[in-house]
Design a protein around this motif. Structure first.
Motif, PDB file in Angstrom:
ATOM      1  N   VAL A 394      49.081  -0.556 -21.276  1.00 48.66           N
ATOM      2  CA  VAL A 394      49.114  -1.947 -21.754  1.00 48.66           C
ATOM      3  C   VAL A 394      48.347  -2.851 -20.802  1.00 48.66           C
ATOM      4  CG1 VAL A 394      50.616  -3.931 -22.156  1.00 48.66           C
ATOM      5  CG2 VAL A 394      51.257  -1.698 -23.056  1.00 48.66           C
ATOM      6  N   HIS A 395      48.549  -2.683 -19.501  1.00 47.41           N
ATOM      7  CA  HIS A 395      47.852  -3.514 -18.514  1.00 47.41           C
ATOM      8  C   HIS A 395      46.338  -3.311 -18.596  1.00 47.41           C
ATOM      9  CE1 HIS A 395      51.153  -4.768 -15.458  1.00 47.41           C
ATOM     10  NE2 HIS A 395      51.570  -4.883 -16.706  1.00 47.41           N
ATOM     11  N   LYS A 396      45.917  -2.062 -18.739  1.00 48.95           N
ATOM     12  CA  LYS A 396      44.489  -1.773 -18.819  1.00 48.95           C
ATOM     13  C   LYS A 396      43.874  -2.417 -20.057  1.00 48.95           C
ATOM     14  CE  LYS A 396      41.241   2.078 -19.423  1.00 48.95           C
ATOM     15  NZ  LYS A 396      41.114   3.548 -19.594  1.00 48.95           N
ATOM     16  N   ALA A 397      44.511  -2.216 -21.203  1.00 56.19           N
ATOM     17  CA  ALA A 397      43.987  -2.772 -22.452  1.00 56.19           C
ATOM     18  C   ALA A 397      44.001  -4.294 -22.421  1.00 56.19           C
ATOM     19  CB  ALA A 397      44.813  -2.258 -23.632  1.00 56.19           C
ATOM     20  N   ASN A 398      45.081  -4.875 -21.916  1.00 56.32           N
ATOM     21  CA  ASN A 398      45.192  -6.330 -21.886  1.00 56.32           C
ATOM     22  C   ASN A 398      44.188  -6.944 -20.924  1.00 56.32           C
ATOM     23  OD1 ASN A 398      46.902  -8.664 -22.850  1.00 56.32           O
ATOM     24  ND2 ASN A 398      47.072  -8.944 -20.644  1.00 56.32           N
ATOM     25  N   GLN A 399      43.923  -6.267 -19.804  1.00 50.78           N
ATOM     26  CA  GLN A 399      42.932  -6.757 -18.854  1.00 50.78           C
ATOM     27  C   GLN A 399      41.547  -6.804 -19.484  1.00 50.78           C
ATOM     28  OE1 GLN A 399      43.563  -8.038 -15.998  1.00 50.78           O
ATOM     29  NE2 GLN A 399      41.491  -8.281 -15.180  1.00 50.78           N
ATOM     30  N   LEU A 400      41.195  -5.777 -20.242  1.00 52.31           N
ATOM     31  CA  LEU A 400      39.896  -5.753 -20.930  1.00 52.31           C
ATOM     32  C   LEU A 400      39.809  -6.884 -21.950  1.00 52.31           C
ATOM     33  CD1 LEU A 400      39.538  -1.894 -21.496  1.00 52.31           C
ATOM     34  CD2 LEU A 400      38.184  -3.302 -19.926  1.00 52.31           C
ATOM     35  N   THR A 401      40.911  -7.131 -22.653  1.00 50.87           N
ATOM     36  CA  THR A 401      40.934  -8.227 -23.631  1.00 50.87           C
ATOM     37  C   THR A 401      40.799  -9.572 -22.948  1.00 50.87           C
ATOM     38  OG1 THR A 401      42.309  -6.930 -25.145  1.00 50.87           O
ATOM     39  CG2 THR A 401      42.297  -9.305 -25.467  1.00 50.87           C
ATOM     40  N   GLN A 402      41.505  -9.760 -21.827  1.00 53.89           N
ATOM     41  CA  GLN A 402      41.433 -11.022 -21.087  1.00 53.89           C
ATOM     42  C   GLN A 402      40.015 -11.292 -20.589  1.00 53.89           C
ATOM     43  OE1 GLN A 402      43.997 -13.235 -20.587  1.00 53.89           O
ATOM     44  NE2 GLN A 402      45.298 -11.959 -21.851  1.00 53.89           N
ATOM     45  N   GLU A 403      39.295 -10.230 -20.254  1.00 55.14           N
ATOM     46  CA  GLU A 403      37.920 -10.369 -19.762  1.00 55.14           C
ATOM     47  C   GLU A 403      36.900 -10.497 -20.898  1.00 55.14           C
ATOM     48  OE1 GLU A 403      37.368  -6.951 -17.331  1.00 55.14           O
ATOM     49  OE2 GLU A 403      38.718  -7.645 -15.734  1.00 55.14           O
ATOM     50  N   GLY A 404      37.362 -10.450 -22.147  1.00 51.81           N
ATOM     51  CA  GLY A 404      36.461 -10.575 -23.288  1.00 51.81           C
ATOM     52  C   GLY A 404      35.756  -9.290 -23.664  1.00 51.81           C
ATOM     53  N   PRO A 412      42.165   1.900 -25.865  1.00 55.96           N
ATOM     54  CA  PRO A 412      43.504   1.863 -25.259  1.00 55.96           C
ATOM     55  C   PRO A 412      44.531   1.131 -26.111  1.00 55.96           C
ATOM     56  CG  PRO A 412      41.941   0.527 -23.991  1.00 55.96           C
ATOM     57  CD  PRO A 412      41.145   1.331 -24.952  1.00 55.96           C
ATOM     58  N   TRP A 413      44.096   0.089 -26.826  1.00 57.30           N
ATOM     59  CA  TRP A 413      45.048  -0.607 -27.702  1.00 57.30           C
ATOM     60  C   TRP A 413      45.492   0.300 -28.847  1.00 57.30           C
ATOM     61  CZ3 TRP A 413      47.839  -3.902 -25.757  1.00 57.30           C
ATOM     62  CH2 TRP A 413      47.420  -5.057 -25.109  1.00 57.30           C
ATOM     63  N   GLN A 414      44.575   1.107 -29.366  1.00 59.02           N
ATOM     64  CA  GLN A 414      44.949   2.043 -30.424  1.00 59.02           C
ATOM     65  C   GLN A 414      45.991   3.043 -29.928  1.00 59.02           C
ATOM     66  OE1 GLN A 414      41.146   3.643 -31.577  1.00 59.02           O
ATOM     67  NE2 GLN A 414      40.793   2.087 -33.152  1.00 59.02           N
ATOM     68  N   VAL A 416      48.141   2.454 -27.490  1.00 62.00           N
ATOM     69  CA  VAL A 416      49.389   1.703 -27.348  1.00 62.00           C
ATOM     70  C   VAL A 416      50.079   1.577 -28.700  1.00 62.00           C
ATOM     71  CG1 VAL A 416      50.388  -0.554 -26.804  1.00 62.00           C
ATOM     72  CG2 VAL A 416      48.628   0.406 -25.320  1.00 62.00           C
ATOM     73  N   LEU A 417      49.301   1.246 -29.736  1.00 58.79           N
ATOM     74  CA  LEU A 417      49.871   1.079 -31.074  1.00 58.79           C
ATOM     75  C   LEU A 417      50.375   2.406 -31.626  1.00 58.79           C
ATOM     76  CD1 LEU A 417      50.239  -1.446 -32.809  1.00 58.79           C
ATOM     77  CD2 LEU A 417      48.234  -0.773 -34.113  1.00 58.79           C
ATOM     78  N   ARG A 418      49.751   3.493 -31.225  1.00 57.98           N
ATOM     79  CA  ARG A 418      50.231   4.807 -31.651  1.00 57.98           C
ATOM     80  C   ARG A 418      51.588   5.110 -31.022  1.00 57.98           C
ATOM     81  NH1 ARG A 418      50.678   9.905 -30.044  1.00 57.98           N
ATOM     82  NH2 ARG A 418      49.951   9.415 -27.937  1.00 57.98           N
ATOM     83  N   LEU A 419      51.747   4.686 -29.767  1.00 55.64           N
ATOM     84  CA  LEU A 419      53.009   4.915 -29.070  1.00 55.64           C
ATOM     85  C   LEU A 419      54.101   3.957 -29.541  1.00 55.64           C
ATOM     86  CD1 LEU A 419      51.626   5.437 -25.457  1.00 55.64           C
ATOM     87  CD2 LEU A 419      52.533   7.195 -26.981  1.00 55.64           C
ATOM     88  N   ASN A 420      53.714   2.743 -29.924  1.00 54.93           N
ATOM     89  CA  ASN A 420      54.682   1.749 -30.394  1.00 54.93           C
ATOM     90  C   ASN A 420      54.026   0.907 -31.479  1.00 54.93           C
ATOM     91  OD1 ASN A 420      56.484  -0.434 -30.744  1.00 54.93           O
ATOM     92  ND2 ASN A 420      57.235  -0.213 -28.663  1.00 54.93           N
ATOM     93  N   ALA A 421      54.358   1.214 -32.720  1.00 58.70           N
ATOM     94  CA  ALA A 421      53.700   0.574 -33.866  1.00 58.70           C
ATOM     95  C   ALA A 421      54.091  -0.887 -34.035  1.00 58.70           C
ATOM     96  CB  ALA A 421      54.030   1.335 -35.148  1.00 58.70           C
ATOM     97  N   TYR A 422      55.097  -1.374 -33.268  1.00 62.21           N
ATOM     98  CA  TYR A 422      55.562  -2.748 -33.433  1.00 62.21           C
ATOM     99  C   TYR A 422      55.184  -3.646 -32.252  1.00 62.21           C
ATOM    100  CZ  TYR A 422      58.394  -0.625 -37.085  1.00 62.21           C
ATOM    101  OH  TYR A 422      58.813   0.057 -38.197  1.00 62.21           O
ATOM    102  N   TYR A 423      54.368  -3.134 -31.356  1.00 63.88           N
ATOM    103  CA  TYR A 423      54.010  -3.902 -30.163  1.00 63.88           C
ATOM    104  C   TYR A 423      52.891  -4.880 -30.505  1.00 63.88           C
ATOM    105  CZ  TYR A 423      53.259  -4.886 -25.217  1.00 63.88           C
ATOM    106  OH  TYR A 423      53.148  -5.509 -24.003  1.00 63.88           O
ATOM    107  N   THR A 424      53.224  -6.157 -30.596  1.00 68.62           N
ATOM    108  CA  THR A 424      52.316  -7.182 -31.104  1.00 68.62           C
ATOM    109  C   THR A 424      51.049  -7.368 -30.271  1.00 68.62           C
ATOM    110  OG1 THR A 424      54.216  -8.329 -32.051  1.00 68.62           O
ATOM    111  CG2 THR A 424      52.181  -9.585 -31.869  1.00 68.62           C
ATOM    112  N   ALA A 426      49.221  -5.247 -28.924  1.00 71.26           N
ATOM    113  CA  ALA A 426      48.260  -4.229 -29.349  1.00 71.26           C
ATOM    114  C   ALA A 426      47.597  -4.648 -30.658  1.00 71.26           C
ATOM    115  CB  ALA A 426      48.956  -2.882 -29.506  1.00 71.26           C
ATOM    116  N   MET A 427      48.375  -5.217 -31.567  1.00 73.10           N
ATOM    117  CA  MET A 427      47.803  -5.703 -32.830  1.00 73.10           C
ATOM    118  C   MET A 427      46.794  -6.822 -32.565  1.00 73.10           C
ATOM    119  SD  MET A 427      51.233  -5.962 -35.180  1.00 73.10           S
ATOM    120  CE  MET A 427      52.512  -4.716 -35.085  1.00 73.10           C
ATOM    121  N   LEU A 428      47.170  -7.733 -31.657  1.00 70.01           N
ATOM    122  CA  LEU A 428      46.267  -8.840 -31.345  1.00 70.01           C
ATOM    123  C   LEU A 428      44.988  -8.345 -30.684  1.00 70.01           C
ATOM    124  CD1 LEU A 428      48.778 -11.511 -30.003  1.00 70.01           C
ATOM    125  CD2 LEU A 428      47.401 -11.675 -32.062  1.00 70.01           C
ATOM    126  N   GLY A 429      45.122  -7.385 -29.767  1.00 64.54           N
ATOM    127  CA  GLY A 429      43.936  -6.839 -29.107  1.00 64.54           C
ATOM    128  C   GLY A 429      43.001  -6.166 -30.099  1.00 64.54           C
TER     129      GLY A 429
END
Length: 715
Positions: A394-404, A412-414, A416-424, A426-429
């Motif tokens: 999550v930290h890795k994917a979110n860091q990439l998103t924060q950096e644009g 990585p977001w995919q 994350v979503l595979r591991l937890n289909a309800y984690y918002t 990941a959907m936003l990323g």
């Protein structure tokens, strides 16, 4: 025997495979954690997630110092009421051991290195510690009402007492509890009860300003007091002050972070050098758009209505903010923009201590590996938490998103979503990655699932623009054909017998039709129209019932089918039965209250006049509400002003019709009408309270008789 062995072979093979898989599984997947980790989506719905952090060890127990009586011997000297913790660039750990009046220095592995106690000027209950880039040690020496600066060896360099400045009020109490120092050497000091904000001093100890103060919360009750109280009464009121800053820290980029206990919004601030809060209106994952953020999460509301009290925070190398809650014992983690990533807590009521359960969190820090170090004041230890595989992902994917770097974050977001289909997040990323690639349909769906209206609206705007660009020629051709066709047809049939016959057609004389058409007359001439219902019989039970059903259907359609852009709650289940009862209860309450007040307040209208007129006054709900619901599905937030104007216009129109209805049917002046409506609304409120009390007493009465019945049957 051979047959039996062969029959067991598949079972043995499966057992061996299971053992092999268990050995190969990551340790973090098998590790037990004594707490639950959660997330709240854009609709404040609780989501259960995998653990973001795993507790790994406890530090601070093995502290041995020379015996004061016999220096050749070593004695155990545990932490006592530790209040502050700081980790420097080399991952050395410094603990403000308040109960022992000292600073404890541990290495990166938690091994004891030394005691810093400043023999030449002993400390008294220090609560905060900070290490700058040069290794100088700044200590908030609370008991001595000062901040001291030591060199790397622990030698006293300077002390910062209460600054002598005419800009500092005499009532200001200088009790430093936390301190942070920026690259220029300026000190930012959090003081006990310092509602003015952080005390900013220059490297020489001169007062510069108050920094990052909270705003005073001003409620409706405060506004009423100011309006109704005399000056003497208002001055006797207890002064309402903004919350005082509880802690302060600085990240690698020089941003200053504060946390406050006594406020309900904006508990965490991210301040630039000018003192502007960069988190004030950031609400990237909310369904309600931009607003002042609220920090401090809770899984379920407590019975005693305790609210979160954030008392300390840390910022890791990726800019993620982690804050601890001293009241509810939660650990809350947000990204660099203040969007929630995780929060967790365990059962702190158990008598036995567990690794991972912090009974009294007093301070928090993070090292270069983004591990968390939480100071447990009750157990006098430091608990260490390491990122789990899920947390790292999550930290890795979110860091990439924060950096644009949206496209790089997609993989990585995919996962994350595979591991937890309800984690918002990941959907936003993934939604942002899809939007970046031009896949607006996918982005729109993901933004919808995540409950983010702004992203959904932006994606729909692009879809609508592309559709118009592709079909503009066809639309213009259709428009021209329709306009030219209408003009030609109008010219050719201007004097035709058909049009003459249509103009002279016989109007319907059915009473019900006439009464329904009267609704349009009321829109043009409201006072005369409502008077006609009262004195000329232009309204009836049948027509009023039809108007009521029309208004009810319009209300349900408006609430249930307005576009997600303007009504994000439609993602949740919209209960039409609930909407029906809400509408009918309010309508009946208004009818009864208005009739009762009119009867007492010299009104001339009958009950049926009040009922008929009130249903006709709801006609704009169908006239405006239904088209507004329809066009909302082709509008974006860029047209929000148009939608809001039409929405407010509809409500104002209904309100004016209700006003004119009361004035016309009760034969009131304007002032009497206003008083009648005000008293009617008060009566509605009292009726609601009365019904609530009645149902409450009925329940208590039922329990009382049931307890008597049980007592009799038992005896």
């Amino acid at each position: 025997m051979i047959v039996k062995t062969r029959g067991r072979r598949p079972m043995v093979i499966l057992l061996l495979l299971a053992m092999l898989v268990s050995v190969m599984m990551p340790i973090t997947a098998l590790a037990y954690v004594p707490y639950d980790t959660n997330y709240k989506d854009g609709f404040d719905q609780l989501v259960w997630t995998q653990s973001a952090y795993t507790p790994v060890e406890v530090m601070g127990r093995e502290i041995y110092i020379p015996d004061p009586k016999d220096p050749s011997k070593m004695v155990h000297s545990p932490l006592v009421q530790p209040k502050g913790i700081f980790i420097d660039d080399k991952d050395n750990i410094y603990i403000a051991d308040s109960g022992n009046n000292r600073i404890v220095h541990l290495d990166e592995k938690g091994n004891f290195k030394r005691i810093i106690d400043v023999k030449e000027s002993p400390m008294k209950k220090p609560e905060g510690v900070f290490i700058n880039k040069n290794g100088d040690i700044y200590i908030a020496d609370t008991g001595n009402k000062r901040v001291i600066r030591l060199d790397n060896s622990g030698k006293l360099i300077r002390e910062f007492k209460r600054p002598d400045s005419k800009f500092l009020p005499e009532s200001f109490k200088y009790d430093p509890i936390k301190v942070a120092v920026d690259k220029r050497g300026f000190l930012y000091i959090a003081t006990l009860g310092g509602y003015q904000g952080l005390l900013q001093l220059d490297p020489e100890g001169n007062f510069q300003s108050f920094f990052g103060a909270n705003k005073t919360e001003f409620s409706v009750m405060d506004a009423l007091k100011r309006m109704l109280y005399t000056r003497e009464m208002y001055l006797r009121e207890i002064s309402k002050l903004p919350g005082s800053v509880s802690s302060v820290t600085i990240d690698q980029n020089g941003f200053i972070y504060t946390v406050t206990k006594e406020v309900t919004k904006g508990q965490i601030k991210k301040l630039n050098i000018a003192g502007k809060d960069l988190l004030a209106t950031v609400n990237d994952s909310s369904a309600t758009g931009e607003e002042i953020k609220t920090f401090g999460e809770v899984r379920f509301p407590s019975r005693d209505k305790l609210t979160p009290k954030l008392n300390d925070l840390t910022v890791d190398r990726n800019g993620n903010i982690t804050a601890i809650d001293s009241t509810l014992k939660y650990v809350n983690q947000y990204d660099a923009n203040g969007n929630l990533l995780f929060f967790w807590s365990g059962d702190t009521s158990a008598s036995a201590s567990k690794l991972g359960v912090v009974k009294t969190p007093s301070a928090i820090a993070s090292n270069s590996k983004n591990n968390l170090f939480i100071l447990d004041e009750e157990n006098n230890v430091v608990q260490v938490f390491r990122l789990s595989e899920f947390g790292e992902l999550v930290h890795k994917a979110n860091q990439l998103t924060q950096e644009g770097r949206y496209e790089e974050s997609e993989k990585p977001w995919q996962e994350v979503l595979r591991l937890n289909a309800y984690y918002t997040p990941a959907m936003l990323g993934l939604a942002k990655a899809a939007y970046k690639k031009g896949d607006y349909e996918t982005a729109q769906k993901l933004f919808y699932d995540a409950g983010q209206t702004q992203g959904y609206s932006d994606a729909f705007w692009q879809i609508r623009l592309n559709w118009f660009q592709k079909n503009f020629g066809m639309l213009m051709n259709i428009f021209l054909v329709v306009v030219i066709g209408y003009l030609v047809l109008n010219k050719l049939t201007k004097k035709s017998a058909f049009r003459q016959k249509w103009r002279n057609r016989r109007r319907s004389q059915i009473p019900l039709v006439i009464q329904l058409k009267h609704a349009f007359y009321i829109l043009k001439h409201p006072i005369d129209g409502f008077s006609a219902i009262r004195y000329e019989g232009k309204g009836s039970f049948a027509s009023s019932f039809i108007m009521l059903i029309l208004a009810l259907i319009s209300f349900c359609i408006y609430k249930g089918f307005t576009s997600f852009t303007f009504n994000p709650t439609i993602v949740l289940d919209v209960n039409l039965v609930t909407l029906f009862f809400q509408f009918m209860i309010l309508w009946f309450a208004w009818i009864i209250s208005n009739y009762l007040i009119s009867t007492i307040y010299r009104g001339e209208g009958r009950f049926r006049d009040v009922a008929y007129g009130s249903t006709y006054a709801l006609f704009p709900l169908a006239l405006v509400g239904l088209p507004l619901t329809l066009i909302s599905n082709i509008m974006t937030l860029s047209e929000d002003s148009i939608f809001s104007f039409l929405q407010v216009a509809m409500v104002v129109w209904i309100g004016l019709l209700m006003f004119w209805k009361v004035q016309a049917m009760q034969n009131y002046s304007v002032g009497e009408t206003a008083m009648n409506i005000f008293l009617s609304l008060v009566t509605m409120t009292l009726l609601g309270v009365l019904v609530f009390i009645t149902f409450g007493l009925s329940s208590e009465l039922k329990d009382f008789f049931f307890s008597i019945y049980q007592e009799v049957t038992i005896r």
